[in-house]
Design a protein around this motif. Structure first.
Motif, PDB file in Angstrom:
ATOM      1  N   THR A  10       0.819  -1.207   0.000  1.00  0.00           N
ATOM      2  CA  THR A  10       0.000   0.000   0.000  1.00  0.00           C
ATOM      3  C   THR A  10       0.858   1.264   0.000  1.00  0.00           C
ATOM      4  O   THR A  10       0.324   2.363   0.082  1.00  0.00           O
ATOM      5  N   LEU A  11       2.151   1.115  -0.140  1.00  0.00           N
ATOM      6  CA  LEU A  11       3.056   2.262  -0.159  1.00  0.00           C
ATOM      7  C   LEU A  11       2.627   3.247  -1.241  1.00  0.00           C
ATOM      8  O   LEU A  11       2.450   2.872  -2.391  1.00  0.00           O
ATOM      9  N   GLY A  12       2.435   4.481  -0.887  1.00  0.00           N
ATOM     10  CA  GLY A  12       2.051   5.515  -1.836  1.00  0.00           C
ATOM     11  C   GLY A  12       0.554   5.658  -2.026  1.00  0.00           C
ATOM     12  O   GLY A  12       0.099   6.606  -2.638  1.00  0.00           O
ATOM     13  N   ILE A  13      -0.224   4.714  -1.509  1.00  0.00           N
ATOM     14  CA  ILE A  13      -1.687   4.813  -1.601  1.00  0.00           C
ATOM     15  C   ILE A  13      -2.164   5.617  -0.396  1.00  0.00           C
ATOM     16  O   ILE A  13      -1.653   5.465   0.702  1.00  0.00           O
ATOM     17  N   PHE A  14      -3.147   6.492  -0.612  1.00  0.00           N
ATOM     18  CA  PHE A  14      -3.617   7.329   0.490  1.00  0.00           C
ATOM     19  C   PHE A  14      -5.144   7.324   0.542  1.00  0.00           C
ATOM     20  O   PHE A  14      -5.812   7.044  -0.463  1.00  0.00           O
ATOM     21  N   ILE A  15      -5.683   7.608   1.698  1.00  0.00           N
ATOM     22  CA  ILE A  15      -7.128   7.691   1.870  1.00  0.00           C
ATOM     23  C   ILE A  15      -7.650   8.814   0.985  1.00  0.00           C
ATOM     24  O   ILE A  15      -7.116   9.920   0.984  1.00  0.00           O
ATOM     25  N   ASN A  36      -1.343  -3.846   8.035  1.00  0.00           N
ATOM     26  CA  ASN A  36      -0.479  -4.893   7.489  1.00  0.00           C
ATOM     27  C   ASN A  36       0.240  -4.453   6.214  1.00  0.00           C
ATOM     28  O   ASN A  36       1.140  -5.134   5.744  1.00  0.00           O
ATOM     29  N   GLY A  37      -0.175  -3.313   5.629  1.00  0.00           N
ATOM     30  CA  GLY A  37       0.505  -2.774   4.463  1.00  0.00           C
ATOM     31  C   GLY A  37       0.201  -3.477   3.156  1.00  0.00           C
ATOM     32  O   GLY A  37       0.853  -3.222   2.144  1.00  0.00           O
ATOM     33  N   THR A  38      -0.807  -4.358   3.147  1.00  0.00           N
ATOM     34  CA  THR A  38      -1.138  -5.074   1.917  1.00  0.00           C
ATOM     35  C   THR A  38      -2.630  -5.041   1.577  1.00  0.00           C
ATOM     36  O   THR A  38      -3.046  -5.687   0.620  1.00  0.00           O
ATOM     37  N   GLN A  39      -3.429  -4.299   2.339  1.00  0.00           N
ATOM     38  CA  GLN A  39      -4.852  -4.230   2.058  1.00  0.00           C
ATOM     39  C   GLN A  39      -5.359  -2.816   2.263  1.00  0.00           C
ATOM     40  O   GLN A  39      -4.855  -2.076   3.097  1.00  0.00           O
ATOM     41  N   PHE A  40      -6.377  -2.478   1.460  1.00  0.00           N
ATOM     42  CA  PHE A  40      -7.056  -1.211   1.680  1.00  0.00           C
ATOM     43  C   PHE A  40      -8.550  -1.397   1.459  1.00  0.00           C
ATOM     44  O   PHE A  40      -8.989  -2.352   0.826  1.00  0.00           O
ATOM     45  N   GLY A  41      -9.321  -0.482   2.019  1.00  0.00           N
ATOM     46  CA  GLY A  41     -10.771  -0.531   1.901  1.00  0.00           C
ATOM     47  C   GLY A  41     -11.256   0.404   0.812  1.00  0.00           C
ATOM     48  O   GLY A  41     -10.661   1.455   0.560  1.00  0.00           O
ATOM     49  N   LEU A  42     -12.355   0.016   0.160  1.00  0.00           N
ATOM     50  CA  LEU A  42     -12.979   0.825  -0.886  1.00  0.00           C
ATOM     51  C   LEU A  42     -14.264   1.449  -0.370  1.00  0.00           C
ATOM     52  O   LEU A  42     -14.947   0.874   0.477  1.00  0.00           O
TER      53      LEU A  42
END
Length: 75
Positions: A10-15, A36-42
């Motif tokens: 998720t590096l570089g991904i932001f809310i 955990n640095g590997t998941q994000f919510g939509l």
């Protein structure tokens, strides 16, 4: 359907970043980033499962296309 997406990092991904691609509703954005640095919510549940290629806005200015792995929770 689920609103959790698994990615290599998720590096570089932001809310608030926009997310588009197969099975992702128009206007979907990142609402959370897991520790955990590997998941994000939509903001909207995906309408497909599998391993589609998504475009995720990174760094607040540019979009990059790369493999993003939809969580096994998406069915």
């Amino acid at each position: 359907a689920s609103n959790t997406v698994s990615v290599p990092s998720t590096l570089g991904i932001f809310i608030g970043a926009t997310v588009s691609g197969t099975g992702i509703p128009n206007g979907a954005t990142v609402t959370s980033i897991d520790n955990n640095g590997t998941q994000f919510g939509l903001s909207s549940s995906a309408t497909a499962s599998g391993t589609p290629t998504l475009t995720i806005q990174r760094g607040r200015t540019t979009s990059v296309t790369g493999p993003a792995y939809v969580s096994a929770a998406i069915a």
